[in-house]
Motif scaffolding. Sequence first.
Motif, PDB file in Angstrom:
ATOM      1  N   ALA A  27       1.164  -1.254  -0.033  1.00 18.98           N
ATOM      2  CA  ALA A  27       0.346  -0.430   0.074  1.00 18.98           C
ATOM      3  C   ALA A  27       1.219   1.491  -0.243  1.00 18.98           C
ATOM      4  O   ALA A  27       0.626   2.002  -0.328  1.00 18.98           O
ATOM      5  N   LEU A  28       2.113   0.837   0.304  1.00 23.08           N
ATOM      6  CA  LEU A  28       3.189   1.863   0.625  1.00 23.08           C
ATOM      7  C   LEU A  28       3.297   2.421  -1.185  1.00 23.08           C
ATOM      8  O   LEU A  28       3.140   2.214  -2.278  1.00 23.08           O
ATOM      9  N   ASP A  29       3.254   3.954  -1.338  1.00 22.76           N
ATOM     10  CA  ASP A  29       4.230   4.655  -3.214  1.00 22.76           C
ATOM     11  C   ASP A  29       5.486   4.481  -3.119  1.00 22.76           C
ATOM     12  O   ASP A  29       5.517   3.623  -2.502  1.00 22.76           O
ATOM     13  N   ASP A  30       5.629   4.124  -4.381  1.00 21.43           N
ATOM     14  CA  ASP A  30       6.541   3.358  -5.334  1.00 21.43           C
ATOM     15  C   ASP A  30       8.294   3.866  -3.998  1.00 21.43           C
ATOM     16  O   ASP A  30       8.635   2.898  -4.315  1.00 21.43           O
ATOM     17  N   GLN A  31       7.881   5.636  -4.125  1.00 18.20           N
ATOM     18  CA  GLN A  31       9.321   6.248  -3.097  1.00 18.20           C
ATOM     19  C   GLN A  31       9.477   4.721  -2.234  1.00 18.20           C
ATOM     20  O   GLN A  31      10.912   5.086  -1.588  1.00 18.20           O
ATOM     21  N   ALA A  32       9.090   5.153  -1.143  1.00 20.33           N
ATOM     22  CA  ALA A  32       8.679   4.155   0.368  1.00 20.33           C
ATOM     23  C   ALA A  32       9.472   2.688  -0.033  1.00 20.33           C
ATOM     24  O   ALA A  32       9.914   2.237   0.584  1.00 20.33           O
ATOM     25  N   GLN A  33       8.868   2.043  -1.537  1.00 16.78           N
ATOM     26  CA  GLN A  33       8.855   0.661  -1.316  1.00 16.78           C
ATOM     27  C   GLN A  33      10.205   0.547  -1.930  1.00 16.78           C
ATOM     28  O   GLN A  33      11.447  -0.253  -1.071  1.00 16.78           O
ATOM     29  N   ARG A  34      10.856   1.550  -2.889  1.00 13.31           N
ATOM     30  CA  ARG A  34      12.175   1.591  -2.891  1.00 13.31           C
ATOM     31  C   ARG A  34      12.393   1.822  -1.531  1.00 13.31           C
ATOM     32  O   ARG A  34      14.280   1.714  -1.898  1.00 13.31           O
ATOM     33  N   ALA A  35      12.799   3.187  -1.668  1.00 10.20           N
ATOM     34  CA  ALA A  35      13.731   3.017  -0.083  1.00 10.20           C
ATOM     35  C   ALA A  35      14.151   2.009   0.765  1.00 10.20           C
ATOM     36  O   ALA A  35      14.911   1.466   1.415  1.00 10.20           O
ATOM     37  N   CYS A  36      12.832   1.270   0.873  1.00  7.17           N
ATOM     38  CA  CYS A  36      12.949  -0.256   2.080  1.00  7.17           C
ATOM     39  C   CYS A  36      13.968  -1.093   1.498  1.00  7.17           C
ATOM     40  O   CYS A  36      14.139  -1.732   1.921  1.00  7.17           O
ATOM     41  N   HIS A  37      13.840  -1.234  -0.208  1.00  6.45           N
ATOM     42  CA  HIS A  37      14.548  -2.668  -0.492  1.00  6.45           C
ATOM     43  C   HIS A  37      15.816  -1.487  -0.536  1.00  6.45           C
ATOM     44  O   HIS A  37      16.849  -2.256  -0.177  1.00  6.45           O
ATOM     45  N   ALA A  38      15.719  -0.431  -0.669  1.00  6.16           N
ATOM     46  CA  ALA A  38      17.265   0.065  -0.563  1.00  6.16           C
ATOM     47  C   ALA A  38      18.159   0.064   0.868  1.00  6.16           C
ATOM     48  O   ALA A  38      19.404  -0.233   0.949  1.00  6.16           O
ATOM     49  N   ILE A  39      17.262  -0.078   1.687  1.00  5.89           N
ATOM     50  CA  ILE A  39      17.676  -0.339   3.153  1.00  5.89           C
ATOM     51  C   ILE A  39      18.320  -0.942   3.545  1.00  5.89           C
ATOM     52  O   ILE A  39      19.907  -1.478   3.653  1.00  5.89           O
ATOM     53  N   ARG A  40      18.006  -2.847   3.027  1.00  5.94           N
ATOM     54  CA  ARG A  40      17.784  -3.744   2.972  1.00  5.94           C
ATOM     55  C   ARG A  40      19.059  -3.575   2.049  1.00  5.94           C
ATOM     56  O   ARG A  40      20.492  -4.534   2.625  1.00  5.94           O
ATOM     57  N   ASP A  41      19.703  -3.443   1.053  1.00  2.00           N
ATOM     58  CA  ASP A  41      20.918  -4.616  -0.036  1.00  2.00           C
ATOM     59  C   ASP A  41      21.930  -3.249   0.216  1.00  2.00           C
ATOM     60  O   ASP A  41      23.158  -4.037  -0.025  1.00  2.00           O
ATOM     61  N   HIS A  42      21.847  -1.694   0.819  1.00  2.00           N
ATOM     62  CA  HIS A  42      22.802  -1.113   1.691  1.00  2.00           C
ATOM     63  C   HIS A  42      23.424  -2.042   2.845  1.00  2.00           C
ATOM     64  O   HIS A  42      24.707  -1.780   3.155  1.00  2.00           O
ATOM     65  N   ARG A  43      22.482  -2.216   3.777  1.00  2.00           N
ATOM     66  CA  ARG A  43      22.514  -2.841   5.145  1.00  2.00           C
ATOM     67  C   ARG A  43      23.334  -4.892   4.815  1.00  2.00           C
ATOM     68  O   ARG A  43      24.542  -5.516   5.101  1.00  2.00           O
ATOM     69  N   VAL A  51      31.660  -6.450   6.175  1.00  6.25           N
ATOM     70  CA  VAL A  51      32.015  -5.983   7.996  1.00  6.25           C
ATOM     71  C   VAL A  51      32.494  -7.207   7.762  1.00  6.25           C
ATOM     72  O   VAL A  51      33.937  -7.205   8.867  1.00  6.25           O
ATOM     73  N   GLN A  52      31.613  -8.547   7.929  1.00  7.94           N
ATOM     74  CA  GLN A  52      32.247 -10.114   8.194  1.00  7.94           C
ATOM     75  C   GLN A  52      33.093 -10.088   7.934  1.00  7.94           C
ATOM     76  O   GLN A  52      34.300 -11.133   8.106  1.00  7.94           O
ATOM     77  N   ALA A  53      33.580  -9.625   6.793  1.00 12.35           N
ATOM     78  CA  ALA A  53      35.154 -10.073   5.300  1.00 12.35           C
ATOM     79  C   ALA A  53      36.511  -9.147   5.857  1.00 12.35           C
ATOM     80  O   ALA A  53      37.419 -10.258   5.762  1.00 12.35           O
ATOM     81  N   VAL A  81      31.258   4.300   4.091  1.00 10.91           N
ATOM     82  CA  VAL A  81      32.008   4.250   5.766  1.00 10.91           C
ATOM     83  C   VAL A  81      32.788   3.096   5.795  1.00 10.91           C
ATOM     84  O   VAL A  81      33.628   2.724   5.994  1.00 10.91           O
ATOM     85  N   VAL A  82      31.770   2.164   5.918  1.00 10.83           N
ATOM     86  CA  VAL A  82      32.150   0.836   6.096  1.00 10.83           C
ATOM     87  C   VAL A  82      32.642   0.575   4.899  1.00 10.83           C
ATOM     88  O   VAL A  82      34.105  -0.231   4.819  1.00 10.83           O
ATOM     89  N   GLU A  83      32.780   0.193   3.208  1.00 10.47           N
ATOM     90  CA  GLU A  83      33.634   0.468   2.090  1.00 10.47           C
ATOM     91  C   GLU A  83      35.080   0.460   2.763  1.00 10.47           C
ATOM     92  O   GLU A  83      36.251   0.392   2.675  1.00 10.47           O
ATOM     93  N   ARG A  84      35.352   2.355   2.724  1.00  9.54           N
ATOM     94  CA  ARG A  84      36.274   3.051   3.164  1.00  9.54           C
ATOM     95  C   ARG A  84      37.331   2.195   5.043  1.00  9.54           C
ATOM     96  O   ARG A  84      38.475   1.958   3.718  1.00  9.54           O
ATOM     97  N   ALA A  85      36.591   1.717   5.389  1.00  8.06           N
ATOM     98  CA  ALA A  85      37.285   1.306   6.896  1.00  8.06           C
ATOM     99  C   ALA A  85      37.501  -0.254   6.420  1.00  8.06           C
ATOM    100  O   ALA A  85      38.604  -0.334   7.448  1.00  8.06           O
TER     101      ALA A  85
END
Length: 190
Positions: free
Chosen positions: A53-69, A76-78, A177-181
């Motif tokens: 029921a969320l708009d496209d921007q909100a849905q894409r943001a949720c997917h982006a959060i997951r992908d970045h995390r 970090v694990q590696a 930041v994680v990538e640079r570190a």
Amino acid sequence: MHRRTAIALGIAAACGLTGFTVIRHPGDTTPEGVYLRLASALGRGDVRPTFTALDDQAQRACHAIRDHRQRASDRVQASYPEPERSKLLAQYRAHAEAPDGADVWVDMSTRLGWIARLRRDLSGVARVEVDGDSAVVETARGTRYLFRRSDGGLWGLSMFAAELLAEAERAARDWDVVERAALDYDRVRP
């Protein structure tokens, strides 16, 4: 014949109804339809379907959060040493391990009180104001819900989009930041 069926037929006959009335859901092509689907899911106590029921921007943001995390957690694990590794993995876990964006939405909307707020404010639709690709659904309680129409013509709830986009931007910055570190840790590792 069951007593309830007989009563329902008697009421229908008294009202002059000669056939069955089919109530059609307006669907996602109207703001009211999306609002009714949202209300129905929350009425059943099921948060996950509210993601659609969320708009496209909100849905894409949720997917982006997951992908970045997820990317940050993998990096970090590696590369990270302890105790930084465990600390960051714990911080990112809920979204990094989410199967998809809908699970990020369920976590954030529950944790931040958005679902409780929606449940508290839901009521019948009093009126709908459409202005181009934006709309407001006003409820019988006077609550106003903002909606946005996508390029495909479907409507979605947009009232949480700004906060979700801000979180997606934070997750992207954290990934950088994680990538640079991690590159630094890789260089100094024996």
